[in-house]
Design a protein around this motif. Structure first.
Motif, PDB file in Angstrom:
ATOM      1  N   ARG A  37     -23.311 -48.283 -41.314  1.00 27.32           N
ATOM      2  CA  ARG A  37     -22.930 -49.295 -40.328  1.00 27.32           C
ATOM      3  C   ARG A  37     -23.556 -50.656 -40.616  1.00 27.32           C
ATOM      4  NH1 ARG A  37     -25.144 -48.496 -35.867  1.00 27.32           N
ATOM      5  NH2 ARG A  37     -26.362 -46.606 -36.246  1.00 27.32           N
ATOM      6  N   GLY A  38     -24.387 -50.737 -41.658  1.00 24.84           N
ATOM      7  CA  GLY A  38     -24.972 -52.016 -42.027  1.00 24.84           C
ATOM      8  C   GLY A  38     -26.244 -52.358 -41.286  1.00 24.84           C
ATOM      9  N   VAL A  39     -26.781 -51.396 -40.512  1.00 21.94           N
ATOM     10  CA  VAL A  39     -28.062 -51.642 -39.842  1.00 21.94           C
ATOM     11  C   VAL A  39     -29.139 -51.912 -40.890  1.00 21.94           C
ATOM     12  CG1 VAL A  39     -29.848 -50.648 -38.346  1.00 21.94           C
ATOM     13  CG2 VAL A  39     -27.412 -50.217 -37.866  1.00 21.94           C
ATOM     14  N   TYR A  40     -29.084 -51.134 -41.976  1.00 22.01           N
ATOM     15  CA  TYR A  40     -29.948 -51.361 -43.127  1.00 22.01           C
ATOM     16  C   TYR A  40     -29.040 -51.721 -44.308  1.00 22.01           C
ATOM     17  CZ  TYR A  40     -33.284 -48.754 -40.243  1.00 22.01           C
ATOM     18  OH  TYR A  40     -34.084 -48.335 -39.214  1.00 22.01           O
ATOM     19  N   PRO A  41     -28.855 -53.002 -44.600  1.00 23.00           N
ATOM     20  CA  PRO A  41     -27.934 -53.412 -45.669  1.00 23.00           C
ATOM     21  C   PRO A  41     -28.493 -53.108 -47.051  1.00 23.00           C
ATOM     22  CG  PRO A  41     -29.054 -55.318 -44.742  1.00 23.00           C
ATOM     23  CD  PRO A  41     -29.438 -54.152 -43.897  1.00 23.00           C
ATOM     24  N   PRO A  42     -27.649 -53.148 -48.079  1.00 17.76           N
ATOM     25  CA  PRO A  42     -28.098 -52.889 -49.449  1.00 17.76           C
ATOM     26  C   PRO A  42     -29.263 -53.781 -49.838  1.00 17.76           C
ATOM     27  CG  PRO A  42     -25.704 -52.961 -49.371  1.00 17.76           C
ATOM     28  CD  PRO A  42     -26.196 -53.403 -48.020  1.00 17.76           C
ATOM     29  N   GLY A  43     -30.271 -53.161 -50.437  1.00 15.57           N
ATOM     30  CA  GLY A  43     -31.433 -53.900 -50.904  1.00 15.57           C
ATOM     31  C   GLY A  43     -32.542 -54.054 -49.882  1.00 15.57           C
ATOM     32  N   GLN A  44     -32.282 -53.704 -48.620  1.00 17.86           N
ATOM     33  CA  GLN A  44     -33.305 -53.887 -47.580  1.00 17.86           C
ATOM     34  C   GLN A  44     -34.313 -52.747 -47.606  1.00 17.86           C
ATOM     35  OE1 GLN A  44     -32.088 -55.202 -43.670  1.00 17.86           O
ATOM     36  NE2 GLN A  44     -33.527 -53.824 -42.688  1.00 17.86           N
ATOM     37  N   ARG A  45     -35.557 -53.083 -47.351  1.00 19.57           N
ATOM     38  CA  ARG A  45     -36.603 -52.068 -47.268  1.00 19.57           C
ATOM     39  C   ARG A  45     -36.567 -51.406 -45.897  1.00 19.57           C
ATOM     40  NH1 ARG A  45     -42.763 -53.790 -48.105  1.00 19.57           N
ATOM     41  NH2 ARG A  45     -42.356 -54.747 -46.068  1.00 19.57           N
ATOM     42  N   LEU A  46     -36.646 -50.089 -45.882  1.00 15.63           N
ATOM     43  CA  LEU A  46     -36.682 -49.369 -44.622  1.00 15.63           C
ATOM     44  C   LEU A  46     -38.058 -49.537 -43.964  1.00 15.63           C
ATOM     45  CD1 LEU A  46     -34.009 -48.075 -45.560  1.00 15.63           C
ATOM     46  CD2 LEU A  46     -34.906 -45.877 -44.780  1.00 15.63           C
ATOM     47  N   PRO A  47     -38.135 -49.302 -42.639  1.00 14.77           N
ATOM     48  CA  PRO A  47     -39.455 -49.277 -42.006  1.00 14.77           C
ATOM     49  C   PRO A  47     -40.349 -48.239 -42.682  1.00 14.77           C
ATOM     50  CG  PRO A  47     -37.718 -49.308 -40.357  1.00 14.77           C
ATOM     51  CD  PRO A  47     -37.047 -49.097 -41.682  1.00 14.77           C
ATOM     52  N   SER A  48     -41.648 -48.375 -42.498  1.00 11.17           N
ATOM     53  CA  SER A  48     -42.591 -47.448 -43.126  1.00 11.17           C
ATOM     54  C   SER A  48     -42.406 -46.033 -42.592  1.00 11.17           C
ATOM     55  CB  SER A  48     -44.026 -47.901 -42.870  1.00 11.17           C
ATOM     56  OG  SER A  48     -44.330 -47.790 -41.482  1.00 11.17           O
ATOM     57  N   GLU A  49     -42.934 -45.048 -43.323  1.00 15.32           N
ATOM     58  CA  GLU A  49     -42.866 -43.664 -42.865  1.00 15.32           C
ATOM     59  C   GLU A  49     -43.514 -43.528 -41.491  1.00 15.32           C
ATOM     60  OE1 GLU A  49     -44.629 -41.139 -45.732  1.00 15.32           O
ATOM     61  OE2 GLU A  49     -43.065 -41.427 -47.243  1.00 15.32           O
ATOM     62  N   HIS A  50     -44.626 -44.226 -41.290  1.00 14.05           N
ATOM     63  CA  HIS A  50     -45.319 -44.168 -39.990  1.00 14.05           C
ATOM     64  C   HIS A  50     -44.412 -44.701 -38.875  1.00 14.05           C
ATOM     65  CE1 HIS A  50     -48.586 -44.286 -37.086  1.00 14.05           C
ATOM     66  NE2 HIS A  50     -48.273 -45.542 -36.819  1.00 14.05           N
ATOM     67  N   ALA A  51     -43.752 -45.849 -39.135  1.00 12.42           N
ATOM     68  CA  ALA A  51     -42.873 -46.438 -38.121  1.00 12.42           C
ATOM     69  C   ALA A  51     -41.681 -45.538 -37.829  1.00 12.42           C
ATOM     70  CB  ALA A  51     -42.403 -47.825 -38.577  1.00 12.42           C
ATOM     71  N   LEU A  52     -41.109 -44.940 -38.865  1.00 10.79           N
ATOM     72  CA  LEU A  52     -39.974 -44.037 -38.659  1.00 10.79           C
ATOM     73  C   LEU A  52     -40.402 -42.777 -37.918  1.00 10.79           C
ATOM     74  CD1 LEU A  52     -38.153 -44.346 -42.110  1.00 10.79           C
ATOM     75  CD2 LEU A  52     -37.314 -45.176 -39.903  1.00 10.79           C
ATOM     76  N   ALA A  53     -41.604 -42.285 -38.226  1.00  7.20           N
ATOM     77  CA  ALA A  53     -42.110 -41.096 -37.525  1.00  7.20           C
ATOM     78  C   ALA A  53     -42.249 -41.370 -36.032  1.00  7.20           C
ATOM     79  CB  ALA A  53     -43.447 -40.667 -38.126  1.00  7.20           C
ATOM     80  N   GLU A  54     -42.750 -42.553 -35.703  1.00  3.36           N
ATOM     81  CA  GLU A  54     -42.864 -42.916 -34.287  1.00  3.36           C
ATOM     82  C   GLU A  54     -41.487 -43.103 -33.649  1.00  3.36           C
ATOM     83  OE1 GLU A  54     -45.356 -46.335 -33.840  1.00  3.36           O
ATOM     84  OE2 GLU A  54     -47.182 -45.112 -33.801  1.00  3.36           O
ATOM     85  N   GLN A  55     -40.563 -43.693 -34.396  1.00  3.36           N
ATOM     86  CA  GLN A  55     -39.217 -43.934 -33.864  1.00  3.36           C
ATOM     87  C   GLN A  55     -38.514 -42.628 -33.521  1.00  3.36           C
ATOM     88  OE1 GLN A  55     -36.715 -46.352 -36.427  1.00  3.36           O
ATOM     89  NE2 GLN A  55     -34.846 -45.444 -35.592  1.00  3.36           N
ATOM     90  N   PHE A  56     -38.638 -41.628 -34.413  1.00  2.85           N
ATOM     91  CA  PHE A  56     -37.925 -40.365 -34.218  1.00  2.85           C
ATOM     92  C   PHE A  56     -38.782 -39.304 -33.529  1.00  2.85           C
ATOM     93  CE2 PHE A  56     -35.404 -42.276 -37.650  1.00  2.85           C
ATOM     94  CZ  PHE A  56     -34.111 -42.075 -37.161  1.00  2.85           C
ATOM     95  N   GLY A  57     -40.060 -39.601 -33.295  1.00  7.19           N
ATOM     96  CA  GLY A  57     -40.920 -38.654 -32.595  1.00  7.19           C
ATOM     97  C   GLY A  57     -41.247 -37.414 -33.393  1.00  7.19           C
ATOM     98  N   VAL A  58     -41.435 -37.579 -34.707  1.00  3.69           N
ATOM     99  CA  VAL A  58     -41.771 -36.457 -35.577  1.00  3.69           C
ATOM    100  C   VAL A  58     -42.962 -36.849 -36.446  1.00  3.69           C
ATOM    101  CG1 VAL A  58     -39.404 -35.572 -35.632  1.00  3.69           C
ATOM    102  CG2 VAL A  58     -40.140 -37.243 -37.354  1.00  3.69           C
ATOM    103  N   ASN A  59     -43.435 -35.904 -37.268  1.00  2.00           N
ATOM    104  CA  ASN A  59     -44.538 -36.232 -38.158  1.00  2.00           C
ATOM    105  C   ASN A  59     -44.019 -36.853 -39.460  1.00  2.00           C
ATOM    106  OD1 ASN A  59     -43.788 -34.081 -39.977  1.00  2.00           O
ATOM    107  ND2 ASN A  59     -44.828 -32.649 -38.601  1.00  2.00           N
TER     108      ASN A  59
END
Length: 254
Positions: A37-59
């Protein structure tokens, strides 16, 4: 004597396994959908593993497994010490008899242009003189050019043109974003590629910076000579193509 009956303590561990698996697969699917959907366009860095873990509520281990799955699918790439990035699109560039950046991108349904990042007057080296059929130490116009598509750099090139024949060509290319327009303004209505030599190599830091990629990622290096309708050399180019954004197809019927 060892019992073969599962103890109550072992049952939760067995029943939790599918749930843990469903977490990472669901997160991978959510991230893949966000990329589509283009939320993360080509070439963009994803949030850190820590940030994604907090976002999804997992380790972080669950996030790491989700990212590894998307990397294996070719949707993401991991860069040591930098992070995880959305894989950039690959453009198939045809190396035919008539090299036209705009036309090749239009055929792929993309928009792009050439951008002059530097221009200078230089003395021809032996290799440049041989390619252009001029005496060594002849005066040449040198243009450093970026070719992009949808804002992403596809290639960086050093282009050499004989002087005084092409004096002022850089102004036309800068204004139009087209080498073809520059040639037309200097009386060359048609031109073709005489030869192209393709090799793979690791880029030096200045080239990697222009392509916005790490120095540890290979590029495709092309040396080419273009000639006018009288078969007189008019351009010698050294071009570095971003290896993860381009494929090169040599066409013999163009």
């Amino acid at each position: 004597m060892t019992s073969t009956t599962s103890s109550p303590a072992s049952l939760p561990a067995r029943s939790e396994r599918p749930a843990r698996d469903s977490f990472w697969t669901r997160i991978a699917a959510d991230l893949a959908d966000a990329i589509a959907r283009g939320v993360y366009p080509p070439g963009q860095r994803l949030p850190s593993e820590h940030a994604l873990a907090e976002q999804f509520g997992v380790n972080r281990h669950t996030i790491r497994r989700s990212l590894a799955d998307l990397i294996s699918q070719g949707l993401l790439r991991a860069t040591q010490g930098s992070g995880t990035y959305v894989e950039e699109f690959a453009v198939d560039i045809a190396l035919g008899k008539r090299p036209r950046h705009h036309q090749r991108l239009a055929q792929a349904g993309l928009r792009g242009a050439l951008h002059v990042v530097a221009s200078s007057t230089v003395r021809a080296t032996a290799a440049q003189a041989r390619a252009l059929g001029v005496p060594a130490r002849s005066t040449l116009l040198c243009l450093n050019v970026i070719g992009d598509a949808e804002g992403q750099p596809l290639h960086f090139s050093e282009r050499f043109f004989p002087l005084p024949r092409f004096a002022g060509l850089e102004a036309v290319v800068h204004e139009t974003g087209s080498i073809t327009a520059g040639f037309a303004a200097h009386g060359v209505d048609d031109y073709t590629r005489r030869e192209s030599r393709i090799t793979a190599q690791m880029p030096e830091s200045p080239v990697a910076a222009q392509l916005r990629q790490p120095v540890g990622r290979p590029v495709l290096f092309v040396e080419s000579v273009n000639v006018d309708t009288a078969d007189v050399p008019i351009e010698y180019a050294r071009t570095w193509f971003a290896g993860d954004r381009t494929t090169l197809t040599v066409k013999h019927d163009d």
